[in-house]
Design a protein around this motif. Structure first.
Motif, PDB file in Angstrom:
ATOM      1  N   ASN A 127     -48.899  16.749  -7.771  1.00  0.00           N
ATOM      2  CA  ASN A 127     -49.434  16.791  -9.123  1.00  0.00           C
ATOM      3  C   ASN A 127     -49.515  18.247  -9.592  1.00  0.00           C
ATOM      4  O   ASN A 127     -50.172  19.066  -8.961  1.00  0.00           O
ATOM      5  CB  ASN A 127     -50.827  16.154  -9.110  1.00  0.00           C
ATOM      6  CG  ASN A 127     -51.385  15.972 -10.491  1.00  0.00           C
ATOM      7  OD1 ASN A 127     -51.060  16.732 -11.407  1.00  0.00           O
ATOM      8  ND2 ASN A 127     -52.208  14.956 -10.658  1.00  0.00           N
ATOM      9  N   ARG A 129     -51.133  19.639 -11.768  1.00  0.00           N
ATOM     10  CA  ARG A 129     -52.481  20.103 -12.113  1.00  0.00           C
ATOM     11  C   ARG A 129     -53.326  20.418 -10.875  1.00  0.00           C
ATOM     12  O   ARG A 129     -54.369  21.046 -10.979  1.00  0.00           O
ATOM     13  CB  ARG A 129     -53.175  19.057 -12.987  1.00  0.00           C
ATOM     14  CG  ARG A 129     -52.623  19.037 -14.406  1.00  0.00           C
ATOM     15  CD  ARG A 129     -53.183  17.899 -15.232  1.00  0.00           C
ATOM     16  NE  ARG A 129     -52.672  16.618 -14.781  1.00  0.00           N
ATOM     17  CZ  ARG A 129     -51.512  16.102 -15.191  1.00  0.00           C
ATOM     18  NH1 ARG A 129     -50.777  16.745 -16.043  1.00  0.00           N
ATOM     19  NH2 ARG A 129     -51.093  14.950 -14.732  1.00  0.00           N
ATOM     20  N   GLN A 133     -56.441  23.118 -10.329  1.00  0.00           N
ATOM     21  CA  GLN A 133     -57.715  22.701  -9.758  1.00  0.00           C
ATOM     22  C   GLN A 133     -58.095  23.596  -8.577  1.00  0.00           C
ATOM     23  O   GLN A 133     -59.242  24.010  -8.453  1.00  0.00           O
ATOM     24  CB  GLN A 133     -57.614  21.233  -9.316  1.00  0.00           C
ATOM     25  CG  GLN A 133     -58.799  20.742  -8.499  1.00  0.00           C
ATOM     26  CD  GLN A 133     -60.053  20.543  -9.321  1.00  0.00           C
ATOM     27  OE1 GLN A 133     -60.231  19.536  -9.983  1.00  0.00           O
ATOM     28  NE2 GLN A 133     -60.950  21.531  -9.300  1.00  0.00           N
TER      29      GLN A 133
ATOM     30  N   GLN B  96     -60.029  15.943 -15.717  1.00  0.00           N
ATOM     31  CA  GLN B  96     -60.022  14.507 -15.980  1.00  0.00           C
ATOM     32  C   GLN B  96     -59.612  13.712 -14.744  1.00  0.00           C
ATOM     33  O   GLN B  96     -60.191  12.687 -14.427  1.00  0.00           O
ATOM     34  CB  GLN B  96     -59.068  14.224 -17.135  1.00  0.00           C
ATOM     35  CG  GLN B  96     -58.982  12.747 -17.462  1.00  0.00           C
ATOM     36  CD  GLN B  96     -58.135  12.497 -18.697  1.00  0.00           C
ATOM     37  OE1 GLN B  96     -57.942  13.375 -19.527  1.00  0.00           O
ATOM     38  NE2 GLN B  96     -57.647  11.288 -18.811  1.00  0.00           N
ATOM     39  N   GLU B  97     -58.571  14.210 -14.040  1.00  0.00           N
ATOM     40  CA  GLU B  97     -58.185  13.565 -12.796  1.00  0.00           C
ATOM     41  C   GLU B  97     -59.014  14.186 -11.681  1.00  0.00           C
ATOM     42  O   GLU B  97     -59.273  15.382 -11.711  1.00  0.00           O
ATOM     43  CB  GLU B  97     -56.719  13.862 -12.477  1.00  0.00           C
ATOM     44  CG  GLU B  97     -55.734  13.299 -13.463  1.00  0.00           C
ATOM     45  CD  GLU B  97     -54.377  13.941 -13.252  1.00  0.00           C
ATOM     46  OE1 GLU B  97     -53.595  13.404 -12.479  1.00  0.00           O
ATOM     47  OE2 GLU B  97     -54.129  14.997 -13.853  1.00  0.00           O
ATOM     48  N   LEU B  99     -58.133  14.932  -8.674  1.00  0.00           N
ATOM     49  CA  LEU B  99     -57.316  15.935  -7.975  1.00  0.00           C
ATOM     50  C   LEU B  99     -57.883  16.276  -6.598  1.00  0.00           C
ATOM     51  O   LEU B  99     -58.105  17.441  -6.276  1.00  0.00           O
ATOM     52  CB  LEU B  99     -57.178  17.198  -8.829  1.00  0.00           C
ATOM     53  CG  LEU B  99     -56.437  17.011 -10.156  1.00  0.00           C
ATOM     54  CD1 LEU B  99     -56.600  18.224 -11.055  1.00  0.00           C
ATOM     55  CD2 LEU B  99     -54.956  16.732  -9.925  1.00  0.00           C
ATOM     56  N   GLY B 149     -61.699   5.129  -8.701  1.00  0.00           N
ATOM     57  CA  GLY B 149     -61.683   6.215  -9.680  1.00  0.00           C
ATOM     58  C   GLY B 149     -63.048   6.862  -9.867  1.00  0.00           C
ATOM     59  O   GLY B 149     -63.171   8.083  -9.917  1.00  0.00           O
ATOM     60  N   GLN B 153     -64.179  10.680  -8.784  1.00  0.00           N
ATOM     61  CA  GLN B 153     -64.666  11.653  -9.752  1.00  0.00           C
ATOM     62  C   GLN B 153     -66.036  12.196  -9.317  1.00  0.00           C
ATOM     63  O   GLN B 153     -66.336  13.359  -9.546  1.00  0.00           O
ATOM     64  CB  GLN B 153     -64.708  11.024 -11.148  1.00  0.00           C
ATOM     65  CG  GLN B 153     -64.776  12.014 -12.290  1.00  0.00           C
ATOM     66  CD  GLN B 153     -63.636  13.032 -12.315  1.00  0.00           C
ATOM     67  OE1 GLN B 153     -63.454  13.816 -11.398  1.00  0.00           O
ATOM     68  NE2 GLN B 153     -62.869  13.033 -13.381  1.00  0.00           N
ATOM     69  N   SER B 156     -65.200  14.809  -6.905  1.00  0.00           N
ATOM     70  CA  SER B 156     -64.716  15.998  -7.601  1.00  0.00           C
ATOM     71  C   SER B 156     -65.883  16.805  -8.186  1.00  0.00           C
ATOM     72  O   SER B 156     -65.898  18.036  -8.108  1.00  0.00           O
ATOM     73  CB  SER B 156     -63.751  15.572  -8.706  1.00  0.00           C
ATOM     74  OG  SER B 156     -63.200  16.686  -9.342  1.00  0.00           O
ATOM     75  N   ALA B 176     -61.221   9.079 -17.899  1.00  0.00           N
ATOM     76  CA  ALA B 176     -60.410   8.058 -17.244  1.00  0.00           C
ATOM     77  C   ALA B 176     -61.256   6.959 -16.587  1.00  0.00           C
ATOM     78  O   ALA B 176     -60.732   6.114 -15.885  1.00  0.00           O
ATOM     79  CB  ALA B 176     -59.504   8.712 -16.200  1.00  0.00           C
TER      80      ALA B 176
END
Lengths: 232, 372
Positions: A127, A129, A133, B96-97, B99, B149, B153, B156, B176
């Motif tokens: 990814n 992004r 990050q 938003q993601e 990651l 999800g 998050q 994160s 999201a």
């Protein structure tokens, strides 16, 4: 069919007896191609990472070169390495022609573009992004690269396998720069050609089986490492 | 250092921009002549998609350098080629993601601390703290790619908060997530921000999120900050029509002031004379902004008795749009008004599309914007 059957039986006997000549050839193959693959990782992974993560003028051209290099014919590589190492050639003073080192050099030239190209693909499939990050969490440039390569380790192992697979099985370069000298530069592929041309099918089959086994063993080990990473 | 300079640094905003412009391939995407954020504030940046909000956040997080102008951190200009790493390590970002990296939840939450070579005891203390606060302690050994999800998050967010940063940057962190998950996380984050007072910048296109979390709201449209103020001021008194539309004012009527008496202005709008409590001068051209929740509807004929509101406009229901328990009803009174009506009143008043109604609102309800 009789030929294959007899040849295979003989070959297995040879292998079971631990024929020193056959084992010596196999060992040299493993050493030469293993060294070439390791060196190609040292060149290909950093180069591929740079190509994947940076934008500079001429990058597309460089990428095209790498991609072309992934399909470089070993015979062509063999020819040019021979010319370079020839007694009167640019690197003739090193007297490397017809030594295992010469084969390592030629195989490095074959494997490096493959590893580079597959490293680019491995890093680019992450990814995009994720990099931002990681920077946003306080990673230094080196830490970012290290973490990205760690994330891409599964496709990177595929790059290692492809590089090793290409060099352990090539013959054109090995025979040209190595010369297939008995007990010096004779590797599994060049020996197989020689024995076949002499009509020694049992020996040729034994060498081929060893070649297949080596390729399988190395790839099995790498696959095991790779898939362990996917577990759970 | 002389006292004045020291004072300057002590009271300097934690983040500031001066004359900042960002262009991509020659196109201006961000134009912020000046911006200041005081320590401890939670700033919500709202605006439509593509307004430049994320670019703005990347500038503040020192993840991107402006094409022109400069960023100041605690009063000191950030040199583009300077020691960005040590400054970045005083901030943390959430996108938003989620990651997340491949590995366990614990590996992820501890990532930033490991990058900073924080000592083991401190790492485990903070992991305990923050994984508890975010309710993910039970997930510690789970592999990141098996998380839902919402869980991802939370991880994160924990990964950023565990760094106990001076500035927390959140780029659409809830966009999201499904509504219940989003609300749960929003509530938890609200509590955390109130307790820790971490300076936070939240980018969102969602007005409710901005209202829930922000103690300051900036409206960004087309790369410019059009208004930055307390949330209620932005939502109640938008500075212009674009901001008004974005913060949910659905009725914006152009008119002009006919007369003024006792602090009440008579504003003529397409044949109606509206009474508006605002300091205006006769002849002035204005926009009358009306939020849907300020407009009350009555069936035709019952008005005078039921309402003391000064403005009563007769019209017909054109359409209604149910949004949960609230219906957004559009009424054609010569001008179009939008009213928010509860489903209960909609049914009690026996309203329907085409029904004749009276729309009423108080003189104090509209917000008036001056027109050039």
């Amino acid at each position: 069919m009789e030929l294959i059957w007899q040849g295979t039986k003989q070959a297995i006997l040879l292998l079971l007896r631990g024929d020193p000549e056959v084992l010596g050839i196999a060992l040299l193959s493993l050493q030469v191609s293993g060294t070439a693959t390791l060196l190609s990782l040292l060149v290909g992974i950093p180069l591929g990472t740079v190509l994947a993560l940076t934008r500079f003028p001429g990058r597309n051209f460089a990428m095209s070169l790498v991609n072309t290099g992934m399909g470089l014919p070993p015979v062509v590589v063999g020819l040019f390495v021979t010319i370079f190492l020839w007694r009167s050639g640019p690197l003739g003073l090193l007297e490397l022609l017809y030594t295992p080192t010469a084969i390592v050099i030629a195989q490095l030239v074959i494997a490096a573009p493959i590893v580079t190209g597959l490293t680019v693909a491995a890093v680019q499939q992450l990814n995009p992004r994720l990099r931002l990050q990681l920077v946003g969490l306080g990673a230094s440039r080196l830490q970012v690269v290290w973490l990205l390569l760690k994330e891409a380790r599964l496709p990177l192992l595929a790059a290692v396998m492809a590089g090793f697979g290409a060099v352990i099985s090539e013959i054109g370069a090995a025979i040209m720069v190595g010369g297939n000298i008995y007990r010096q530069t004779r590797v599994l592929t060049t020996a197989t050609v020689l024995e076949t041309s002499k009509g020694n099918f049992d020996m040729a089959i034994a060498l081929s089986l060893l070649l297949l086994f080596l390729a399988f063993a190395v790839n099995w080990a790498l696959t095991w490492i790779q898939q362990r990473g996917r577990a759970s | 250092m002389d006292p004045a300079a020291r004072e300057g640094i002590l009271t300097a905003p934690i983040l500031a921009l001066e004359g900042v412009k960002v262009t991509y391939h020659g196109a201006l995407v961000l134009d912020v002549p000046s911006f200041e954020l005081q320590e401890g504030r939670t700033l919500a940046i709202i605006g439509p998609n593509g307004a430049g909000k994320s670019t703005f956040l990347r500038l503040l997080g020192l993840l991107e350098a402006p094409t022109e102008g400069r960023v100041l951190f605690r009063g000191r200009p950030v040199a583009p080629r300077g020691d960005l790493l040590s400054l970045r390590r005083r901030m943390a970002s959430v996108f938003q993601e989620p990651l997340l990296i491949d590995g366990t939840v614990k590996d992820n939450v501890s990532l930033g601390l490991r990058l900073r070579q924080t000592d083991r005891a401190e790492v485990s203390r903070r992991l305990q703290d923050w994984m508890g606060t975010l309710g993910i302690r039970d997930l510690a050994k789970r592999r990141s790619r098996t998380l839902s999800g919402g869980e991802a998050q939370r991880v994160s967010l924990a990964r950023a908060l565990v760094l106990e940063p001076e500035v927390l940057l959140l780029d659409e962190p809830f966009a999201a997530l499904d509504p219940p998950t989003r609300e749960g996380l929003l509530a938890d984050l609200k509590v955390i921000l109130c307790k820790t007072r971490i300076t936070t910048i939240l980018v969102t296109h969602d007005r409710d999120e901005a209202l829930a979390l922000g103690d300051q709201v900036a409206v960004m449209i087309d790369g410019r900050i059009l208004q930055m103020d307390a949330p209620e001021r932005v939502f109640v008194t938008p500075v212009n029509e674009v901001v008004a539309r974005f913060v949910g004012v659905e009725t914006i009527l152009p008119g002009h002031v006919r007369g003024v008496s006792d602090g009440l202005a008579d504003v003529e709008v397409q044949g109606w004379t509206l009474q508006v409590a605002a300091t205006l001068t006769p002849g002035e051209r204005v926009l009358v902004c009306l939020r849907p929740e300020e407009v009350t509807l009555f069936p035709k004929g019952t008005t005078a008795a039921l309402s003391s509101a000064r403005n009563q406009l007769h019209g017909r229901v054109v359409r209604h749009l149910p949004t949960g328990p609230i219906y957004r009803v559009t009424i054609d009174c010569g001008v179009l008004l939008v009213a928010a009506v509860t489903r209960q009143s909609w049914e009690e008043l026996d309203l329907a599309d085409g029904a004749e109604v009276v729309a009423s609102f108080k003189a104090t309800a509209p917000h008036v914007i001056h027109r050039a």
